[in-house]
Write an enzyme that holds these catalytic residues in place. Structure first.
Site, mmCIF file in Angstrom:
data_model
loop_
_atom_site.group_PDB
_atom_site.id
_atom_site.type_symbol
_atom_site.label_atom_id
_atom_site.label_comp_id
_atom_site.label_asym_id
_atom_site.label_seq_id
_atom_site.Cartn_x
_atom_site.Cartn_y
_atom_site.Cartn_z
ATOM 1 N N LYS A 68 0.924 -1.061 -0.150
ATOM 2 C CA LYS A 68 0.041 0.130 0.057
ATOM 3 C C LYS A 68 0.804 1.245 0.010
ATOM 4 O O LYS A 68 0.509 2.328 -0.559
ATOM 5 C CB LYS A 68 -0.971 -0.042 1.150
ATOM 6 N N ASP A 103 -10.279 2.385 2.401
ATOM 7 C CA ASP A 103 -10.502 1.467 3.434
ATOM 8 C C ASP A 103 -11.457 2.081 4.437
ATOM 9 O O ASP A 103 -12.288 1.582 5.185
ATOM 10 C CB ASP A 103 -9.014 0.904 4.279
#
Ligand code: NAP
Length: 276
Positions: A68, A103
């Site tokens: 990420k 997220d």
């Protein structure tokens, strides 16, 4: 006939991922046709793999552990929420590569819409101080809670996050004396089949205890929260599905209705666990 648009999830390891099934379910519900694959990138070579996908005509990808941060660096443009998290889980391949982080919004949507929790004015305890927590905090702060406290085994990491986001760092032991409406387990303890070292009494007034990890059975954190008196407990499957829906929207400009995908994927997880 034209080929369906191609997408992928890039990680290492990635074979456990349910993202292909989730995105195919969205596409079916919307009457669209897409292709979505799992792609394992060698450690340290995320950018090469992303370039390869772009050369092959992919329209975008999801990015999972441990890439990420690499995806954050790879993006040429960042959404505000990706910039505040310092991590990217969605890349959109256009004239410029855009990096987003879905997220946090995925978590908030699941908790608000599926579980009916009201964030405004609430007291929230977040356990853990890793990448998952960084992804959550900007979206949690946007919901105007009264208080967010973060506890972590390595307290210095919680203190560093608290400094960045203007929240409080607390020790696990001190949480027993506080009141929390929502307790979020964003540690990886459930992957080792243990509960985080939080006192059971922390759940006594909690309307909801939420574990980011998901599986076929309630996690040790969920069991602890139930014993401690939490009103409702949940694992993180809903967050996974909602963050995927937001990525789908980033890529295709339509937001899937997740209500039919959730039970389908839950069933799939149970079937896979029964076969293992
Ligand atoms: P990470 O960066 O590796 O952080 C792990 C965290 O767990 C750290 O705070 C670590 O504490 C803590 N921890 C590990 N073992 C512990 C133990 N035995 N006792 C107490 N604390 C312990 O992981 P992450 O990226 O934040 O992800 C956390 C979890 O969330 C993962 O399991 C991941 O699968 C899940 N997740 C789910 C979703 C979803 O869509 N549902 C999305 C993102 C993440 P120290 O700092 O002291 O090491």
């Amino acid at each position: 006939m034209s080929q369906p648009d191609r997408y992928a999830v890039v990680g290492n390891p990635v074979k456990h991922s349910f993202s292909p099934e989730i995105h195919q379910s969205f596409a079916e519900e919307l009457g669209e046709s897409i292709s979505y694959e799992k792609v394992e990138a060698p450690l340290g070579h995320f950018a090469d793999k992303a370039e390869e996908l772009m050369d092959e005509g992919y329209k975008g990808c999801n990015v999972t552990l441990p890439f990420k941060l690499d995806a954050y660096k790879f993006a040429e443009r960042l959404t505000d929420r990706a910039r505040s998290c310092g991590a990217v889980n969605t890349l959109v391949f256009g004239r410029k590569v855009t990096g987003d982080n879905t997220d946090g919004i995925g978590f908030v949507t699941d908790v608000r819409q599926r579980l009916g929790f009201q964030f405004e004015g609430s007291s929230i305890l977040v356990l853990g101080a890793g990448g998952g927590v960084r992804g959550l905090l900007p979206s949690l702060l946007e919901m105007n809670p009264k208080w967010i406290a973060v506890a972590n085994r390595t307290l210095e990491r919680a203190q560093a996050l608290a400094g960045v986001f203007g929240i409080d760092a607390v020790s696990y032991e001190s949480t027993a004396a506080e009141h929390f409406d929502l307790v979020i387990n964003a540690t990886s303890t459930s992957l080792s089949n243990i509960a985080p070292p939080v006192p059971e009494s922390v759940f006594r007034e909690a309307a909801l205890a939420y574990d980011l990890v998901y599986g076929a059975k309630p996690t040790p954190f969920m069991e602890l929260a139930k014993r401690g008196g939490a009103g409702q407990v949940s694992d993180g499957l809903g967050m996974l599905i909602e963050q995927a829906a937001e990525s789908y929207f980033d890529w295709r400009g339509v937001r899937p209705d997740t209500s039919r995908t959730y039970p389908k994927i839950r069933k799939l997880i149970e079937e896979r666990a029964a076969r293992a």
